[in-house]
Design a protein around this motif. Structure first.
Motif, mmCIF file in Angstrom:
data_model
loop_
_atom_site.group_PDB
_atom_site.id
_atom_site.type_symbol
_atom_site.label_atom_id
_atom_site.label_comp_id
_atom_site.label_asym_id
_atom_site.label_seq_id
_atom_site.Cartn_x
_atom_site.Cartn_y
_atom_site.Cartn_z
ATOM 1 N N GLN A 61 -24.079 -47.059 126.574
ATOM 2 C CA GLN A 61 -24.562 -47.401 127.925
ATOM 3 C C GLN A 61 -23.346 -47.770 128.808
ATOM 4 O O GLN A 61 -23.622 -47.622 130.065
ATOM 5 N N VAL A 62 -22.192 -48.074 128.282
ATOM 6 C CA VAL A 62 -21.123 -48.684 129.044
ATOM 7 C C VAL A 62 -19.800 -47.779 129.308
ATOM 8 O O VAL A 62 -18.924 -48.020 130.190
ATOM 9 N N LEU A 63 -19.577 -47.032 128.204
ATOM 10 C CA LEU A 63 -18.493 -46.176 128.062
ATOM 11 C C LEU A 63 -18.328 -44.904 128.876
ATOM 12 O O LEU A 63 -17.107 -44.673 129.155
ATOM 13 N N PRO A 64 -19.092 -44.213 129.086
ATOM 14 C CA PRO A 64 -19.264 -42.893 129.876
ATOM 15 C C PRO A 64 -18.494 -43.300 131.335
ATOM 16 O O PRO A 64 -18.927 -44.410 132.040
ATOM 17 N N GLY A 65 -17.634 -42.828 131.875
ATOM 18 C CA GLY A 65 -16.998 -42.877 133.091
ATOM 19 C C GLY A 65 -15.825 -44.027 132.916
ATOM 20 O O GLY A 65 -15.201 -44.279 133.842
ATOM 21 N N ARG A 66 -15.715 -44.766 131.595
ATOM 22 C CA ARG A 66 -14.809 -45.805 131.423
ATOM 23 C C ARG A 66 -13.906 -45.585 130.277
ATOM 24 O O ARG A 66 -12.668 -45.848 129.976
ATOM 25 N N ALA A 67 -14.570 -44.869 129.176
ATOM 26 C CA ALA A 67 -13.584 -44.417 127.864
ATOM 27 C C ALA A 67 -12.725 -43.192 128.315
ATOM 28 O O ALA A 67 -13.156 -42.169 129.121
ATOM 29 N N ALA A 68 -11.668 -43.286 127.559
ATOM 30 C CA ALA A 68 -10.689 -42.096 127.667
ATOM 31 C C ALA A 68 -11.426 -40.578 127.473
ATOM 32 O O ALA A 68 -12.270 -40.807 126.340
ATOM 33 N N THR A 69 -10.931 -39.567 127.898
ATOM 34 C CA THR A 69 -11.602 -38.372 127.693
ATOM 35 C C THR A 69 -11.557 -37.994 126.189
ATOM 36 O O THR A 69 -12.245 -37.357 125.533
ATOM 37 N N ALA A 70 -10.304 -38.268 125.547
ATOM 38 C CA ALA A 70 -9.965 -37.903 124.250
ATOM 39 C C ALA A 70 -10.988 -38.603 123.210
ATOM 40 O O ALA A 70 -11.624 -38.234 122.209
ATOM 41 N N PHE A 71 -11.236 -39.976 123.742
ATOM 42 C CA PHE A 71 -12.131 -40.978 122.960
ATOM 43 C C PHE A 71 -13.618 -40.048 122.804
ATOM 44 O O PHE A 71 -14.259 -40.276 121.723
ATOM 45 N N LEU A 72 -14.137 -39.974 123.882
ATOM 46 C CA LEU A 72 -15.442 -39.419 124.129
ATOM 47 C C LEU A 72 -15.382 -38.035 123.380
ATOM 48 O O LEU A 72 -16.392 -37.482 122.853
ATOM 49 N N LYS A 73 -14.633 -37.187 123.635
ATOM 50 C CA LYS A 73 -14.540 -35.953 122.692
ATOM 51 C C LYS A 73 -14.702 -36.194 121.390
ATOM 52 O O LYS A 73 -15.177 -35.410 120.637
ATOM 53 N N GLY A 74 -13.558 -37.197 120.823
ATOM 54 C CA GLY A 74 -13.733 -37.401 119.400
ATOM 55 C C GLY A 74 -15.097 -37.987 118.870
ATOM 56 O O GLY A 74 -15.442 -37.566 117.950
ATOM 57 N N LEU A 75 -15.705 -38.668 119.713
ATOM 58 C CA LEU A 75 -17.008 -39.071 119.396
ATOM 59 C C LEU A 75 -18.054 -38.064 119.187
ATOM 60 O O LEU A 75 -18.848 -37.969 118.385
ATOM 61 N N ASP A 76 -17.975 -37.049 119.988
ATOM 62 C CA ASP A 76 -18.741 -35.755 119.970
ATOM 63 C C ASP A 76 -18.549 -34.957 118.685
ATOM 64 O O ASP A 76 -19.277 -34.416 118.044
ATOM 65 N N ARG A 77 -17.109 -34.710 118.631
ATOM 66 C CA ARG A 77 -16.460 -33.911 117.416
ATOM 67 C C ARG A 77 -16.831 -34.410 116.135
ATOM 68 O O ARG A 77 -17.052 -33.666 115.220
ATOM 69 N N LEU A 78 -16.933 -35.890 115.790
ATOM 70 C CA LEU A 78 -17.141 -36.392 114.551
ATOM 71 C C LEU A 78 -18.847 -36.754 114.557
ATOM 72 O O LEU A 78 -19.008 -37.199 113.568
ATOM 73 N N ASP A 79 -19.393 -36.628 115.693
ATOM 74 C CA ASP A 79 -21.082 -36.914 115.769
ATOM 75 C C ASP A 79 -21.319 -38.276 115.100
ATOM 76 O O ASP A 79 -22.080 -38.369 113.953
ATOM 77 N N LEU A 80 -20.364 -39.281 115.572
ATOM 78 C CA LEU A 80 -20.757 -40.478 114.939
ATOM 79 C C LEU A 80 -21.932 -41.287 115.424
ATOM 80 O O LEU A 80 -22.361 -42.376 114.792
ATOM 81 N N GLY A 81 -22.599 -40.632 116.518
ATOM 82 C CA GLY A 81 -24.077 -41.163 116.504
ATOM 83 C C GLY A 81 -25.222 -40.626 115.963
ATOM 84 O O GLY A 81 -26.460 -40.682 116.327
ATOM 85 N N ARG A 82 -25.109 -39.816 114.986
ATOM 86 C CA ARG A 82 -26.167 -39.151 114.148
ATOM 87 C C ARG A 82 -26.900 -39.923 113.441
ATOM 88 O O ARG A 82 -28.273 -39.537 113.130
ATOM 89 N N GLY A 83 -26.551 -41.409 113.473
ATOM 90 C CA GLY A 83 -27.707 -42.311 112.607
ATOM 91 C C GLY A 83 -26.837 -42.934 111.707
ATOM 92 O O GLY A 83 -26.523 -42.408 110.489
ATOM 93 N N GLY A 84 -26.970 -44.340 111.540
ATOM 94 C CA GLY A 84 -26.391 -45.124 110.593
ATOM 95 C C GLY A 84 -24.635 -45.120 110.538
ATOM 96 O O GLY A 84 -24.059 -44.426 111.053
ATOM 97 N N VAL A 85 -24.430 -45.999 109.579
ATOM 98 C CA VAL A 85 -23.173 -46.059 109.147
ATOM 99 C C VAL A 85 -22.468 -44.696 108.813
ATOM 100 O O VAL A 85 -22.993 -44.336 107.630
ATOM 101 N N PRO A 86 -21.267 -44.276 109.388
ATOM 102 C CA PRO A 86 -20.739 -42.858 108.580
ATOM 103 C C PRO A 86 -20.447 -42.964 107.249
ATOM 104 O O PRO A 86 -19.753 -43.893 106.987
ATOM 105 N N ASP A 87 -20.845 -41.631 106.746
ATOM 106 C CA ASP A 87 -20.160 -41.835 105.202
ATOM 107 C C ASP A 87 -18.483 -41.311 105.314
ATOM 108 O O ASP A 87 -18.195 -40.258 106.171
ATOM 109 N N PHE A 88 -17.772 -42.225 104.806
ATOM 110 C CA PHE A 88 -16.364 -41.928 104.981
ATOM 111 C C PHE A 88 -15.827 -40.568 104.429
ATOM 112 O O PHE A 88 -15.027 -39.981 104.762
ATOM 113 N N SER A 89 -16.570 -40.061 103.359
ATOM 114 C CA SER A 89 -15.910 -38.796 102.553
ATOM 115 C C SER A 89 -16.256 -37.641 103.579
ATOM 116 O O SER A 89 -15.376 -36.793 103.657
ATOM 117 N N ARG A 90 -17.495 -37.625 104.204
ATOM 118 C CA ARG A 90 -17.688 -36.673 105.311
ATOM 119 C C ARG A 90 -16.863 -36.749 106.714
ATOM 120 O O ARG A 90 -16.291 -35.698 106.853
#
Length: 312
Positions: A61-90
């Motif tokens: 809710q607060v990061l769009p327009g405030r977070a670095a472009t590289a960070f937001l791209k990284g979030l999308d590339r790793l899909d960290l919002g797919r639900g729950g704590v990410p599995d480290f192996s994946r």
């Protein structure tokens, strides 16, 4: 080869901590070895996964327009919002394909020399636990949300990923000169609390800013803090606040410039000229600073977090 590291250093081996070098007195849990790695990632329960999801939703809710472009791209590339704590192996498989990094679980904060060794080998140690609801707004020790949400997206950027490896390798020289505090300040003001000037304005890339809702607004928008363009020698002489918002943030023009400023610096000469303690207070503005914004320091003059002073 970079002057940032020892020419003869063997980064494949865990370095010895030299006698007389001060580091935090951490007690190694009996179930981990000298590498401090957990045998496996925690089996998080449903409540843990909901905490991650709620933290994720709050930050988005607060990061769009405030977070670095590289960070937001990284979030999308790793899909960290797919639900729950990410599995480290994946996560490690996906990150490894992008920049050769992996994410490894550790039980708690780990000793400096072990941390350097993992970074030097492109392994990012992440806390193997998640905060409780009672710690939702603030947790003293970095948990899996801070470490994975805050740090790992930036490791998808090739230049920043290389910077992190070089930082780990720099630990060998800092230990030899007993200058871990100075090297720690560089990490603090870049990896944890760094800002970057992008075409559309100032953005945050530091994990300490991006993993909490208050500091991202304070760092970018409040009148209180100083915002000064990064100079490595200056930063490594500057104290920092570990339990409150920062009175000063340092700004880079690009990750390539951050990499150049560190890897091309003659750190032998720098360390020989440094004292054992910091030269500048975290709130200081000095004559040689390239100041983007000179802060009022109102938040800290009013007493900071302990006083209940408003950060914005």
């Amino acid at each position: 080869m970079s002057d940032l590291v020892e020419l003869a250093a063997d980064f494949t081996r865990l370095p010895d901590l030299p006698d007389g070098v001060f580091t935090a007195p951490l007690q190694r849990p009996p179930h981990v070895g000298e590498d401090w790695l957990e045998p496996h990632q925690t089996d998080y329960n449903a409540d843990d996964h909901r905490v991650w999801d709620d933290l994720f939703a709050r930050q988005m809710q607060v990061l769009p327009g405030r977070a670095a472009t590289a960070f937001l791209k990284g979030l999308d590339r790793l899909d960290l919002g797919r639900g729950g704590v990410p599995d480290f192996s994946r996560l490690s498989a996906e990150l490894g394909a992008l920049t050769g990094w992996s994410v490894v679980p550790v039980p708690m904060l780990i000793p400096d020399h072990v941390f350097f060794w993992h970074l030097a080998n492109r392994r990012f140690p992440a806390g193997n636990f998640i905060r409780t609801r009672a710690q939702f707004d603030y947790i003293e020790e970095p948990d899996v949300f801070h470490d994975v949400f805050g740090h790992v997206p930036m490791l998808t950027d090739p230049v920043f990923a290389d910077y992190m490896q070089e930082y780990g390798r720099a630990g060998w020289k800092a230990m030899r000169y007993n200058r871990l505090k100075a090297l720690g300040a560089l990490y603090w003001y870049t990896v944890e609390f760094g800002l970057i000037m992008e075409a559309d304005g100032l953005r945050a890339y530091g994990a300490g800013i991006l993993s909490g809702p208050t500091e991202v607004r304070f760092a970018l928008e409040a009148q209180s803090p100083n915002r000064i363009f990064l100079h490595v020698d200056r930063v490594m002489r500057t104290d920092y606040a570990i339990d409150d918002l920062q009175p000063t943030y340092f700004v880079i023009e690009s990750f390539a410039d951050l990499y150049r400023q560190t890897v091309e610096r003659d750190f032998d000469r720098l360390y020989r000229g440094l004292g054992a303690s910091f030269t500048y207070a975290g709130s200081a503005v000095i004559d040689v600073d390239d100041v983007l914004h000179r802060g009022t320091l109102e938040y800290h003059l009013r007493g900071g977090r302990g006083s209940g002073a408003s950060p914005v």
